[in-house]
Write a protein that holds these residues in place. Structure first.
Motif, PDB file in Angstrom:
ATOM      1  N   SER A 223       0.792  -1.234   0.000  1.00 55.62           N
ATOM      2  CA  SER A 223       0.000   0.000   0.000  1.00 55.62           C
ATOM      3  C   SER A 223       0.817   1.273   0.000  1.00 55.62           C
ATOM      4  O   SER A 223       0.278   2.357  -0.250  1.00 55.62           O
TER       5      SER A 223
ATOM      6  N   TYR B 286      -1.060  -4.340   3.215  1.00 55.97           N
ATOM      7  CA  TYR B 286      -2.288  -4.749   3.892  1.00 55.97           C
ATOM      8  C   TYR B 286      -2.050  -5.967   4.787  1.00 55.97           C
ATOM      9  O   TYR B 286      -2.965  -6.396   5.491  1.00 55.97           O
TER      10      TYR B 286
ATOM     11  N   TRP C  75      -4.671  -3.686   8.178  1.00 56.38           N
ATOM     12  CA  TRP C  75      -3.967  -3.088   7.043  1.00 56.38           C
ATOM     13  C   TRP C  75      -3.148  -1.861   7.447  1.00 56.38           C
ATOM     14  O   TRP C  75      -3.533  -1.106   8.347  1.00 56.38           O
TER      15      TRP C  75
ATOM     16  N   THR D 146      -3.537   2.613  10.567  1.00 58.38           N
ATOM     17  CA  THR D 146      -4.331   1.408  10.383  1.00 58.38           C
ATOM     18  C   THR D 146      -5.724   1.595  10.968  1.00 58.38           C
ATOM     19  O   THR D 146      -6.084   2.683  11.427  1.00 58.38           O
TER      20      THR D 146
END
Length: 354
Positions: free
Chosen positions: A58, A74, A98, A115
């Motif tokens: 990500s 993630y 994630w 997160t």
């Protein structure tokens, strides 16, 4: 200010994270298949890093010495990569859920990751309390945990101040909190909320959606800009107002916002300040309208220029001299070829003209 695309190179999967050298010649891409790639923009030469994430990669950041890249995914992991050998140096399990986004402090000492999972906490579907700290900061040299901060999940974006002293983080409910990284009490030094980035579904599905997907401090450190998507009745449609707001972060006071009539609809997730501090860029994906990439004046917030890239821009970075911009892209699914999908990822360069 005019943006003109000059280069584009394909990657096998959509690109969610982007880092680059100051001149934009070398780009690093974190992709939805968990891989991380180095791309030489002049030639299109690509090399894959050895270590991969077990879910979407990500984000990625390049340390100032240009020797180390850190990626997030993630799978909740942060991975340190040697840029020369493409091998992994270190791995840290940062989250149980994630890593939505990561940010590097300008001095290169800290990397932050955010997160949080949206789970209903009551009959009004307000988010349940976090099960782990929503914000974590790590020392880039050692991988040691520096700080953990509480924030209402999911926390979707984060950014360091130009002096590396403060970290801001925004969540799905339109709340921004700012911490002093050097303080030991873990309490925010500023926080505020806005309803202009959050939607409550009134049709098809009833839940909250949206959020502040991008944050950036102004070059002088006095303001924070956030971007995302405005309220909409159908959270599944993705057609809320393209929007940004600018705040005096110390006072938690809104200074400016996107002007009526200067926007379409869609999710905005990329923010970048031009090095001269006179302009900032916002980009994302378009649902309706005429653009998905736009430049705004820092003086009065007016729209300066815009373009329709015909794809989703997930990240944008100006080069150090302000004459170029690099971007990461996710295209449509395309056609299925025997045994595989068409490549959905792109990295692009743009020239920037006054």
């Amino acid at each position: 200010m005019k943006l003109t695309r000059t280069k584009q190179h394909e990657l096998p999967a959509g690109v969610l994270g982007l880092a680059s050298t100051p001149d934009g010649a070398q780009v690093y891409a974190a992709c939805m298949d968990g891989t991380v790639h180095a791309v030489e923009m002049a030639t299109g030469k690509k090399e894959k890093f050895e270590a991969t994430h077990t879910s979407y990669a990500s984000g990625c950041v390049l340390l100032p010495d240009g020797k180390t890249l850190i990626s997030a995914g993630y799978d909740g992991r942060l991975i340190w990569h040697d840029v020369t050998t493409r091998k992994a140096i270190r791995e840290v399990k940062a989250h149980e859920f994630w890593s939505w986004e990561m940010a590097l402090s300008p001095d290169g000492k800290y990397v932050a990751s955010v997160t949080g999972q949206y789970l209903p906490g009551g009959w009004k579907y307000e988010p349940a309390a976090e099960t782990e700290p929503g914000v974590r900061i790590y020392d880039t040299a050692s991988g040691a945990l520096v700080a953990s901060y509480s924030h209402t999940p999911p926390v979707l974006s984060c950014a360091f101040s130009p002096d590396s002293r403060h970290l801001a983080a925004g969540n799905m409910m339109g709340e921004v909190r700012v911490w002093d990284v050097q303080a030991k009490d873990g309490k925010p030094v500023a926080q505020w909320s806005t309803p202009d980035f959050t939607s409550w579904g009134t049709t098809k599905s009833h839940h909250y959606s949206g959020g502040i997907y991008g944050l950036a401090f102004s070059p002088d450190g006095n303001a924070v800009v956030g971007c995302g998507m405005g309220p909409m009745g159908d959270p599944m449609a993705g057609n809320g107002k393209m929007t940004w707001q600018r705040w005096d972060w110390r006072a938690g006071r809104k200074i400016d916002q996107i002007k009526d009539g200067q926007h379409g609809s869609g999710l905005m997730e990329a923010l970048a300040w031009h090095p001269d501090g006179k302009y900032f860029l916002m980009a994302g994906r378009q649902a309706q309208g005429t653009w998905n990439v736009a430049v705004f004046s820092a003086a009065d917030g007016s729209l300066v220029s815009s373009l329709d890239s015909k794809s989703r821009l997930t990240n944008a970075r100006f080069t150090a001299d302000g004459k170029g911009m690099v971007a990461s892209v996710i295209t449509g699914a395309g056609k299925v070829k025997p045994g595989h999908w068409e490549p959905m990822g792109r990295v692009q360069t743009y020239s920037v003209e006054a």
